[in-house]
Design a protein around this motif. Sequence first.
Motif, PDB file in Angstrom:
ATOM      1  N   PRO A   1     104.097  35.867   2.653  1.00  0.00           N
ATOM      2  CA  PRO A   1     102.751  35.704   2.090  1.00  0.00           C
ATOM      3  C   PRO A   1     102.653  36.220   0.657  1.00  0.00           C
ATOM      4  CG  PRO A   1     102.668  36.681   4.286  1.00  0.00           C
ATOM      5  CD  PRO A   1     104.104  36.698   3.854  1.00  0.00           C
ATOM      6  N   HIS A   2     101.746  35.621  -0.094  1.00  0.00           N
ATOM      7  CA  HIS A   2     101.500  36.056  -1.466  1.00  0.00           C
ATOM      8  C   HIS A   2     100.572  37.271  -1.427  1.00  0.00           C
ATOM      9  CE1 HIS A   2     102.560  31.793  -1.551  1.00  0.00           C
ATOM     10  NE2 HIS A   2     103.050  32.013  -2.754  1.00  0.00           N
ATOM     11  N   PHE A   3     100.878  38.273  -2.233  1.00  0.00           N
ATOM     12  CA  PHE A   3     100.151  39.536  -2.130  1.00  0.00           C
ATOM     13  C   PHE A   3      98.877  39.587  -2.964  1.00  0.00           C
ATOM     14  CE2 PHE A   3     104.372  41.045  -0.691  1.00  0.00           C
ATOM     15  CZ  PHE A   3     103.974  41.577   0.525  1.00  0.00           C
ATOM     16  N   THR A   4      98.811  38.852  -4.056  1.00  0.00           N
ATOM     17  CA  THR A   4      97.632  38.973  -4.914  1.00  0.00           C
ATOM     18  C   THR A   4      96.705  37.768  -4.751  1.00  0.00           C
ATOM     19  OG1 THR A   4      98.540  37.819  -6.848  1.00  0.00           O
ATOM     20  CG2 THR A   4      99.080  40.173  -6.601  1.00  0.00           C
ATOM     21  N   PRO A   5      95.412  37.975  -4.966  1.00  0.00           N
ATOM     22  CA  PRO A   5      94.469  36.850  -4.910  1.00  0.00           C
ATOM     23  C   PRO A   5      94.834  35.747  -5.896  1.00  0.00           C
ATOM     24  CG  PRO A   5      93.290  38.923  -4.891  1.00  0.00           C
ATOM     25  CD  PRO A   5      94.725  39.254  -5.182  1.00  0.00           C
ATOM     26  N   GLU A   6      95.319  36.126  -7.077  1.00  0.00           N
ATOM     27  CA  GLU A   6      95.694  35.134  -8.087  1.00  0.00           C
ATOM     28  C   GLU A   6      96.835  34.253  -7.589  1.00  0.00           C
ATOM     29  OE1 GLU A   6      93.490  38.375  -9.979  1.00  0.00           O
ATOM     30  OE2 GLU A   6      95.233  38.371  -8.637  1.00  0.00           O
ATOM     31  N   GLU A   7      97.820  34.862  -6.940  1.00  0.00           N
ATOM     32  CA  GLU A   7      98.956  34.092  -6.408  1.00  0.00           C
ATOM     33  C   GLU A   7      98.513  33.163  -5.285  1.00  0.00           C
ATOM     34  OE1 GLU A   7     102.830  36.986  -6.991  1.00  0.00           O
ATOM     35  OE2 GLU A   7     101.441  37.429  -5.359  1.00  0.00           O
TER      36      GLU A   7
ATOM     37  N   LEU B   1      88.124  30.400  -7.086  1.00  0.00           N
ATOM     38  CA  LEU B   1      89.098  30.509  -5.994  1.00  0.00           C
ATOM     39  C   LEU B   1      89.645  31.928  -5.891  1.00  0.00           C
ATOM     40  CD1 LEU B   1      91.199  27.201  -6.249  1.00  0.00           C
ATOM     41  CD2 LEU B   1      89.245  27.707  -4.774  1.00  0.00           C
ATOM     42  N   VAL B   2      89.883  32.558  -7.028  1.00  0.00           N
ATOM     43  CA  VAL B   2      90.377  33.938  -7.028  1.00  0.00           C
ATOM     44  C   VAL B   2      89.312  34.879  -6.454  1.00  0.00           C
ATOM     45  CG1 VAL B   2      91.110  35.875  -8.479  1.00  0.00           C
ATOM     46  CG2 VAL B   2      92.001  33.571  -8.925  1.00  0.00           C
ATOM     47  N   MET B   3      88.056  34.667  -6.830  1.00  0.00           N
ATOM     48  CA  MET B   3      86.960  35.482  -6.279  1.00  0.00           C
ATOM     49  C   MET B   3      86.906  35.346  -4.762  1.00  0.00           C
ATOM     50  SD  MET B   3      83.799  34.878  -8.951  1.00  0.00           S
ATOM     51  CE  MET B   3      82.597  35.733  -7.918  1.00  0.00           C
TER      52      MET B   3
ATOM     53  N   PHE C   1      98.720  29.103  -5.296  1.00  0.00           N
ATOM     54  CA  PHE C   1      99.426  28.406  -4.220  1.00  0.00           C
ATOM     55  C   PHE C   1      98.536  27.318  -3.611  1.00  0.00           C
ATOM     56  CE2 PHE C   1     100.272  27.843   0.306  1.00  0.00           C
ATOM     57  CZ  PHE C   1     101.634  27.570   0.316  1.00  0.00           C
ATOM     58  N   ALA C   2      97.274  27.673  -3.355  1.00  0.00           N
ATOM     59  CA  ALA C   2      96.335  26.711  -2.769  1.00  0.00           C
ATOM     60  C   ALA C   2      96.106  25.519  -3.698  1.00  0.00           C
ATOM     61  CB  ALA C   2      95.020  27.396  -2.452  1.00  0.00           C
ATOM     62  N   MET C   3      95.962  25.785  -4.981  1.00  0.00           N
ATOM     63  CA  MET C   3      95.716  24.699  -5.940  1.00  0.00           C
ATOM     64  C   MET C   3      96.884  23.723  -5.981  1.00  0.00           C
ATOM     65  SD  MET C   3      93.900  26.849  -9.058  1.00  0.00           S
ATOM     66  CE  MET C   3      93.381  25.443 -10.047  1.00  0.00           C
ATOM     67  N   GLU C   4      98.074  24.255  -5.834  1.00  0.00           N
ATOM     68  CA  GLU C   4      99.272  23.398  -5.871  1.00  0.00           C
ATOM     69  C   GLU C   4      99.495  22.685  -4.550  1.00  0.00           C
ATOM     70  OE1 GLU C   4     104.110  23.826  -6.562  1.00  0.00           O
ATOM     71  OE2 GLU C   4     102.777  25.468  -7.138  1.00  0.00           O
ATOM     72  N   THR C   5      99.237  23.387  -3.448  1.00  0.00           N
ATOM     73  CA  THR C   5      99.591  22.880  -2.122  1.00  0.00           C
ATOM     74  C   THR C   5      98.550  21.934  -1.540  1.00  0.00           C
ATOM     75  OG1 THR C   5     100.759  24.963  -1.719  1.00  0.00           O
ATOM     76  CG2 THR C   5     100.301  23.572   0.200  1.00  0.00           C
TER      77      THR C   5
ATOM     78  N   ILE D   1      78.531  26.652  -3.531  1.00  0.00           N
ATOM     79  CA  ILE D   1      79.870  26.177  -3.221  1.00  0.00           C
ATOM     80  C   ILE D   1      80.416  26.994  -2.063  1.00  0.00           C
ATOM     81  CG2 ILE D   1      82.250  26.020  -4.098  1.00  0.00           C
ATOM     82  CD1 ILE D   1      80.704  25.679  -6.924  1.00  0.00           C
ATOM     83  N   ARG D   2      80.774  26.319  -0.976  1.00  0.00           N
ATOM     84  CA  ARG D   2      81.372  26.965   0.196  1.00  0.00           C
ATOM     85  C   ARG D   2      82.892  26.784   0.121  1.00  0.00           C
ATOM     86  NH1 ARG D   2      80.300  27.728   5.695  1.00  0.00           N
ATOM     87  NH2 ARG D   2      78.697  29.167   4.907  1.00  0.00           N
ATOM     88  N   ILE D   3      83.606  27.891   0.197  1.00  0.00           N
ATOM     89  CA  ILE D   3      85.068  27.860   0.233  1.00  0.00           C
ATOM     90  C   ILE D   3      85.522  28.513   1.535  1.00  0.00           C
ATOM     91  CG2 ILE D   3      87.218  28.570  -0.897  1.00  0.00           C
ATOM     92  CD1 ILE D   3      85.666  28.729  -3.538  1.00  0.00           C
ATOM     93  N   VAL D   4      86.293  27.795   2.340  1.00  0.00           N
ATOM     94  CA  VAL D   4      86.865  28.379   3.544  1.00  0.00           C
ATOM     95  C   VAL D   4      88.156  29.092   3.145  1.00  0.00           C
ATOM     96  CG1 VAL D   4      87.914  27.916   5.794  1.00  0.00           C
ATOM     97  CG2 VAL D   4      85.835  26.715   5.122  1.00  0.00           C
ATOM     98  N   VAL D   5      88.241  30.370   3.496  1.00  0.00           N
ATOM     99  CA  VAL D   5      89.395  31.200   3.141  1.00  0.00           C
ATOM    100  C   VAL D   5      90.095  31.632   4.433  1.00  0.00           C
ATOM    101  CG1 VAL D   5      90.140  33.355   2.050  1.00  0.00           C
ATOM    102  CG2 VAL D   5      88.288  32.007   1.023  1.00  0.00           C
TER     103      VAL D   5
END
Length: 316
Positions: free
Chosen positions: A297-303, A236-238, A307-311, A161-165
């Motif tokens: 910006p959101h400071f934690t990976p979880e946040e 996504l958090v990873m 945000f990405a999942m919602e947006t 799985i490729r995720i662009v970050v």
Amino acid sequence: MGWISPFKLNQLGMLNMNRRNVDYIARYNSRASYPLVDNKLKTKLVVAEYDVRTPRLLQVVRQQHEIPHFRQIADDLTGFAIKPAKGSGGKGITVITGRDGDEYIKASGARVPSAYLERHLSNILAGLYSLAGTPDVAVVENLVESIPGLARYSYQGVPDIRIVVFQGYPVMAMLRLATKASDGKANLHQGAVGVGLNIANGHGLNAVQFNRPILLHPDTGLALENIVIDDWQEMLVMASRCYEATGLGYMGVDLVVDVNEGPLLLELNARPGLAIQMANGRGLLPRLRQIEAIRKPHFTPEERAAFAMETFASSI
């Protein structure tokens, strides 16, 4: 699954190579971080400090005189992967899935003697597969065994799985499935299948091979529209954590789901390709600009993952 033409993709904000190189890679990726992500061993060591798991390290071969020691370790293993630390595009990776007497069985089913593997290690150290032809080290890792739910879609190779970050936010993702044409490798340029994934939930959106739409895997014959990735939020958090680990503002994060270990990081890419847009049926630019426009910006990976999942929830 729907399909959107390349012309329509341009209207939807298709990121081209020149803009990617100038506006995103050159602007957001420090050159000082490149040696970190261009070396699989360095990547493995640094991401471990940020709770990102990788396949278990079995041995590192740095010098030619260390190669005989490899045979002693290999004698106790049934499956493992040998990788050049500075290789790219999957070059130089040899995957062993089993043993038959004194011979090792490659992922392709071919049987090879230990001398074959020792020659391969020697070639890696000589820099045959490294990015600039410079001397390299060989990394021997535990064999990744994909979960059956994903493995059945792929031809021989392990699906990844490729995720662009971007700036620590996961903005687009796809599943890559090996085919006969890609020689069992999850490489889209060689003919692997790319399945766009909904950032909101890890569900399949759209599938392509050689940038053309498909509904069924060409070798397994399975429908690709029902694919769902488990442990999606964790992945996504990873991927988001790799931003803190490397400092890279724009990168590709490649993950696999192991049957025993769960999600694992395979490698990072500071120059991720653009075919992910075709797999998703939409361009990257609107999402990248949305992140650039964030004032706080959101400071934690979880946040950032939340945000990405919602947006970036998709529907085609």
